[in-house]
Design an enzyme around this catalytic site. Structure first.
Site, PDB file in Angstrom:
ATOM      1  N   LYS A  12     -11.271  51.150 -13.266  1.00  0.00           N
ATOM      2  CA  LYS A  12      -9.961  51.167 -13.931  1.00  0.00           C
ATOM      3  C   LYS A  12     -10.032  51.770 -15.346  1.00  0.00           C
ATOM      4  CE  LYS A  12      -8.180  47.167 -11.361  1.00  0.00           C
ATOM      5  NZ  LYS A  12      -7.377  45.931 -11.470  1.00  0.00           N
ATOM      6  N   TYR A  52       0.071  50.232  -5.535  1.00  0.00           N
ATOM      7  CA  TYR A  52       0.078  48.764  -5.661  1.00  0.00           C
ATOM      8  C   TYR A  52       1.322  48.138  -5.029  1.00  0.00           C
ATOM      9  CZ  TYR A  52      -3.936  47.783  -8.818  1.00  0.00           C
ATOM     10  OH  TYR A  52      -5.176  47.576  -9.367  1.00  0.00           O
ATOM     11  N   PHE A  60       3.999  40.454 -12.297  1.00  0.00           N
ATOM     12  CA  PHE A  60       3.163  41.349 -13.111  1.00  0.00           C
ATOM     13  C   PHE A  60       3.151  42.791 -12.582  1.00  0.00           C
ATOM     14  CE2 PHE A  60       0.472  39.001 -10.097  1.00  0.00           C
ATOM     15  CZ  PHE A  60      -0.176  40.023  -9.406  1.00  0.00           C
ATOM     16  N   ARG A  88     -16.502  42.975  -2.657  1.00  0.00           N
ATOM     17  CA  ARG A  88     -15.630  41.968  -3.294  1.00  0.00           C
ATOM     18  C   ARG A  88     -16.466  40.885  -3.973  1.00  0.00           C
ATOM     19  NH1 ARG A  88     -10.428  42.413  -2.975  1.00  0.00           N
ATOM     20  NH2 ARG A  88      -9.950  40.197  -3.154  1.00  0.00           N
ATOM     21  N   THR A  94     -10.846  37.771  -9.645  1.00  0.00           N
ATOM     22  CA  THR A  94      -9.871  38.681 -10.280  1.00  0.00           C
ATOM     23  C   THR A  94      -9.830  38.486 -11.791  1.00  0.00           C
ATOM     24  OG1 THR A  94      -8.553  38.524  -8.272  1.00  0.00           O
ATOM     25  CG2 THR A  94      -7.434  39.396 -10.214  1.00  0.00           C
ATOM     26  N   ARG A 105     -16.944  42.015 -12.809  1.00  0.00           N
ATOM     27  CA  ARG A 105     -15.860  41.580 -13.694  1.00  0.00           C
ATOM     28  C   ARG A 105     -16.369  40.654 -14.785  1.00  0.00           C
ATOM     29  NH1 ARG A 105     -11.616  41.189  -8.711  1.00  0.00           N
ATOM     30  NH2 ARG A 105     -10.611  43.220  -9.016  1.00  0.00           N
ATOM     31  N   ASN A 115      -9.488  44.250 -15.722  1.00  0.00           N
ATOM     32  CA  ASN A 115     -10.644  43.638 -15.055  1.00  0.00           C
ATOM     33  C   ASN A 115     -11.595  44.680 -14.475  1.00  0.00           C
ATOM     34  OD1 ASN A 115      -9.064  44.385 -12.890  1.00  0.00           O
ATOM     35  ND2 ASN A 115      -8.987  42.360 -11.942  1.00  0.00           N
ATOM     36  N   HIS A 118     -11.354  47.674  -9.031  1.00  0.00           N
ATOM     37  CA  HIS A 118     -10.527  47.248  -7.892  1.00  0.00           C
ATOM     38  C   HIS A 118     -11.325  47.504  -6.625  1.00  0.00           C
ATOM     39  CE1 HIS A 118      -7.127  46.963  -5.089  1.00  0.00           C
ATOM     40  NE2 HIS A 118      -7.674  48.029  -4.508  1.00  0.00           N
ATOM     41  N   GLU A 129      -6.047  52.395   1.726  1.00  0.00           N
ATOM     42  CA  GLU A 129      -6.305  52.784   0.334  1.00  0.00           C
ATOM     43  C   GLU A 129      -7.156  54.057   0.270  1.00  0.00           C
ATOM     44  OE1 GLU A 129      -7.798  49.363  -1.798  1.00  0.00           O
ATOM     45  OE2 GLU A 129      -5.864  48.336  -1.646  1.00  0.00           O
TER      46      GLU A 129
END
Ligand code: CMP
Length: 136
Positions: A12, A52, A60, A88, A94, A105, A115, A118, A129
């Site tokens: 990100k 998203y 949010f 993951r 998260t 993270r 964070n 993704h 995705e």
């Protein structure tokens, strides 16, 4: 190898800005994930909103989309055995505050928004995705 899967990873804007791409990629390789495709891009807000859209009912959503479009990101297809769940696990919770030691993270995340990474949450969403960023 049994159960070879692919998943989508995004580094990100907060992590790209801090020059963490190579460090995070080296962690992927140490975890036996291979990087099948890689590109650095800058989404506009509409593209971020499309990516998203599963979160469109969340309070949010708007800030999430603005954030993803706020700077360049690195997107990758990762491949490996059970890579969807392994990645993951490697990302951690998260919210970086809740993430375990040695997760991405925990190491790099700044806040629940910033964070750093993704990852797709299921094999089915990984396909969608991956297709979003890497249409043939
Ligand atoms: P990500 O795994 O990219 O998926 C959706 C993102 O929404 C998530 O990481 C967080 O960065 C962001 N987000 C912002 N606020 C929240 C929240 N309250 N709960 C969950 N995710 C949130």
């Amino acid at each position: 190898m049994n159960n070879v899967e692919q998943t989508l990873s995004i580094i990100k804007p907060d992590a790209v800005e801090r020059d963490l791409i190579e460090e995070i990629k080296s962690i992927f390789l140490k975890n036996n994930f291979s990087v099948k495709e890689f590109k650095k891009i800058h989404l506009n807000k509409e593209e971020a909103a499309e990516f998203y859209k599963v979160h469109q009912s969340k309070p949010f959503y708007d800030s999430l989309c603005s954030y993803l479009a706020s700077g360049p990101i690195a997107v990758m297809i990762l491949e490996g055995e059970n890579v969807v769940s392994k990645y993951r696990e490697l990302m951690g919770s998260t919210n970086p505050k809740d993430a375990k030691e040695n997760t991405l993270r925990k190491m790099f995340g700044i806040s629940i928004d910033k964070n750093s990474v993704h990852g797709s949450d299921s094999i089915e969403n990984a396909k969608k995705e991956i297709n979003f960023f890497f249409k043939n």
